[in-house]
Scaffold this motif. Structure first.
Motif, short mmCIF file in Angstrom:
data_model
loop_
_atom_site.label_atom_id
_atom_site.label_comp_id
_atom_site.label_asym_id
_atom_site.label_seq_id
_atom_site.Cartn_x
_atom_site.Cartn_y
_atom_site.Cartn_z
N SER A 134 4.50 -39.24 27.79
CA SER A 134 4.09 -39.91 29.03
C SER A 134 4.08 -41.41 28.75
N ASP A 135 4.86 -42.15 29.50
CA ASP A 135 4.99 -43.58 29.29
C ASP A 135 4.84 -44.28 30.64
N ARG A 136 5.16 -45.55 30.71
CA ARG A 136 5.15 -46.22 32.01
C ARG A 136 6.26 -45.64 32.89
N ALA A 137 5.98 -45.55 34.17
CA ALA A 137 6.96 -44.96 35.09
C ALA A 137 8.24 -45.79 35.15
N ASP A 138 8.11 -47.12 35.06
CA ASP A 138 9.26 -48.02 34.96
C ASP A 138 8.76 -49.30 34.31
N GLN A 139 9.64 -50.27 34.13
CA GLN A 139 9.27 -51.47 33.39
C GLN A 139 8.25 -52.33 34.11
N THR A 140 8.03 -52.09 35.39
CA THR A 140 7.03 -52.85 36.14
C THR A 140 5.71 -52.11 36.27
N SER A 141 5.65 -50.87 35.81
CA SER A 141 4.44 -50.05 35.93
C SER A 141 3.56 -50.24 34.69
N PRO A 142 2.27 -49.96 34.83
CA PRO A 142 1.37 -50.12 33.69
C PRO A 142 1.58 -49.04 32.63
N VAL A 143 1.18 -49.38 31.41
CA VAL A 143 1.19 -48.43 30.30
C VAL A 143 0.05 -47.43 30.50
N PRO A 144 0.22 -46.17 30.15
CA PRO A 144 -0.90 -45.22 30.22
C PRO A 144 -2.14 -45.78 29.54
N LEU A 145 -3.29 -45.55 30.16
CA LEU A 145 -4.51 -46.24 29.78
C LEU A 145 -5.69 -45.28 29.70
N ILE A 146 -6.44 -45.36 28.59
CA ILE A 146 -7.72 -44.67 28.43
C ILE A 146 -8.74 -45.76 28.12
N ALA A 147 -9.60 -46.11 29.07
CA ALA A 147 -10.43 -47.30 28.91
C ALA A 147 -11.81 -47.13 29.54
N ASP A 148 -12.81 -47.72 28.88
CA ASP A 148 -14.17 -47.85 29.42
C ASP A 148 -14.82 -46.50 29.69
N ASN A 149 -14.46 -45.48 28.91
CA ASN A 149 -15.07 -44.17 29.04
C ASN A 149 -16.15 -43.98 27.97
N GLU A 150 -17.09 -43.07 28.25
CA GLU A 150 -18.02 -42.60 27.23
C GLU A 150 -17.59 -41.18 26.86
N VAL A 151 -17.07 -41.06 25.65
CA VAL A 151 -16.54 -39.78 25.15
C VAL A 151 -17.49 -39.33 24.04
N ILE A 152 -18.42 -38.47 24.39
CA ILE A 152 -19.51 -38.15 23.47
C ILE A 152 -19.74 -36.64 23.36
N PHE A 153 -20.02 -36.21 22.15
CA PHE A 153 -20.44 -34.84 21.85
C PHE A 153 -19.45 -33.78 22.32
N ASN A 154 -18.17 -34.07 22.14
CA ASN A 154 -17.13 -33.07 22.39
C ASN A 154 -16.71 -32.46 21.06
N GLU A 155 -16.10 -31.29 21.12
CA GLU A 155 -15.76 -30.58 19.88
C GLU A 155 -14.49 -29.76 20.04
N ASN A 156 -13.71 -29.71 18.98
CA ASN A 156 -12.66 -28.70 18.91
C ASN A 156 -12.74 -28.00 17.57
N PHE A 157 -12.41 -26.72 17.58
CA PHE A 157 -12.51 -25.91 16.37
C PHE A 157 -11.71 -24.64 16.58
N PHE A 158 -10.96 -24.29 15.55
CA PHE A 158 -10.24 -23.02 15.57
C PHE A 158 -10.15 -22.53 14.13
N GLN A 159 -10.79 -21.42 13.86
CA GLN A 159 -10.89 -20.93 12.49
C GLN A 159 -9.53 -20.63 11.88
N GLY A 160 -8.56 -20.24 12.71
CA GLY A 160 -7.29 -19.80 12.18
C GLY A 160 -6.22 -20.88 12.08
N SER A 161 -6.53 -22.12 12.48
CA SER A 161 -5.50 -23.15 12.48
C SER A 161 -6.15 -24.52 12.38
N THR A 162 -5.33 -25.53 12.05
CA THR A 162 -5.81 -26.91 12.00
C THR A 162 -5.61 -27.55 13.37
N VAL A 163 -6.70 -27.87 14.02
CA VAL A 163 -6.65 -28.60 15.29
C VAL A 163 -7.47 -29.87 15.13
#
Length: 229
Positions: A54-83
Motif C-alpha cells: 500500500s503506497d500513495r495513490a499517485d505522486q500527488t497523494s499523501p503517503v500512508p500514515l499512522i499518527a497520533d494514536n495511543e497503541v497500548i496493551f495489545n498482544e499477539n501470540f501463537f504457540q506454533g509459529s513466530t508472529v
C-alpha cells in the motif's frame, strides 16, 4: 481515513492487525488519533497491522500514515509459529512465486504515537515490527535513484521507506528480540527523535531455542531495537 475511534478488545485468528487491519491496496490511508487498546491476534500486529503493498495513490497523494494514536496493551501470540509486532506491524506480502522476493510494503510514516505495554509473545518487536518492507523494489532499482525523466524531476527514490519519527515506545515486551522495535528486510528505514525506553526481550519464543537445547534458550540481541539480516 480512520480517526478518533476507540478500537478495543477485538481478536483475530490470522492475517495482520487484531484491532485495525490494512491490506494490499489501502493506498494513501491515514490512521490518526485512535485509541487502540486490548486487541489480540494470532497473526502479526496485535494492535495495527499493515500487510501487503500500500503506497500513495499517485505522486500527488499523501503517503500512508499512522499518527497520533495511543497503541497500548495489545498482544499477539501463537504457540506454533513466530508472529511479530505486538503494537504495530508493517510488512510486505509473501513472494508471488516460490523463491522470489516480496513486492514490499510501500512507503509509510509512523509519527507521534504512544506505543506502550504491548506484547509480541512468540516473536520480535513488542512495540513495532517492520518486516519485508523491501524486496522486489530493490532488485528492480539497485542504485535507488529515480529514472531519468525530465517531466518528473521530483520523483522520489525507488526503494520503499518507512519513517518512524517522534514516537514514545515504552514498556513493550517481545518473546524473542527487539522489545521496542524489530527490523527485517527493511533497508531504507529512518528512525529519528523517538523515545525507546524500558522495553524487554525475553528469548522465550521457540526460535530462541536451538535444536537439541530444550531447556536453555540462546540470548537474543536488542531489548530496545534489533535489526535482522
Amino acid at each position: 481515513s480512520i480517526h478518533h475511534n476507540q478500537v478495543v478488545f477485538n481478536g483475530g485468528l490470522g492475517g495482520a492487525g487484531g484491532g485495525i487491519s490494512l491490506c494490499t491496496g489501502s493506498d494513501s490511508y491515514a490512521v490518526t488519533e485512535n485509541w487502540v487498546c486490548g486487541n489480540y491476534s494470532l497473526g502479526n500486529g496485535g494492535g495495527i497491522g499493515h500487510i501487503g503493498l500500500s503506497d500513495r495513490a499517485d505522486q500527488t497523494s499523501p503517503v500512508p500514515l499512522i499518527a497520533d494514536n495511543e497503541v497500548i496493551f495489545n498482544e499477539n501470540f501463537f504457540q506454533g509459529s513466530t508472529v511479530s509486532g505486538g503494537g504495530i506491524f508493517i510488512g510486505g506480502a509473501p513472494p508471488l512465486v516460490a523463491g522470489g522476493l516480496t513486492p514490499g510494503a510501500g512507503n509509510v510514516q509512523v509519527l507521534r504515537n504512544l506505543i506502550q505495554g504491548n506484547s509480541a509473545g512468540s516473536g520480535d518487536g513488542g512495540g513495532i515490527r517492520l518486516q519485508a518492507v523491501n524486496g522486489q523494489d530493490v532488485a528492480n532499482n539497485p542504485s535507488n535513484t529515480p529514472p531519468n525523466n525530465p517531466n518528473s524531476p521530483n520523483q522520489p527514490p525507488q526503494w520503499y521507506s518507512v519513517e518512524v519519527f517522534n514516537n514514545l515506545i515504552t514498556n513493550n515486551v517481545s518473546g524473542l528480540a527487539g522489545g521496542g522495535i524489530s527490523l527485517q528486510d527493511t533497508v531504507a528505514v529512518s528512525i529519528r527523535n523517538n523515545t525507546i525506553a524500558n522495553n524487554d526481550s525475553l528469548a522465550t519464543a521457540g526460535d530462541a531455542f536451538t535444536p537439541g537445547s530444550l531447556n536453555q534458550s540462546t540470548p537474543q540481541p536488542g531489548a530496545g531495537m534489533v535489526s535482522r539480516a
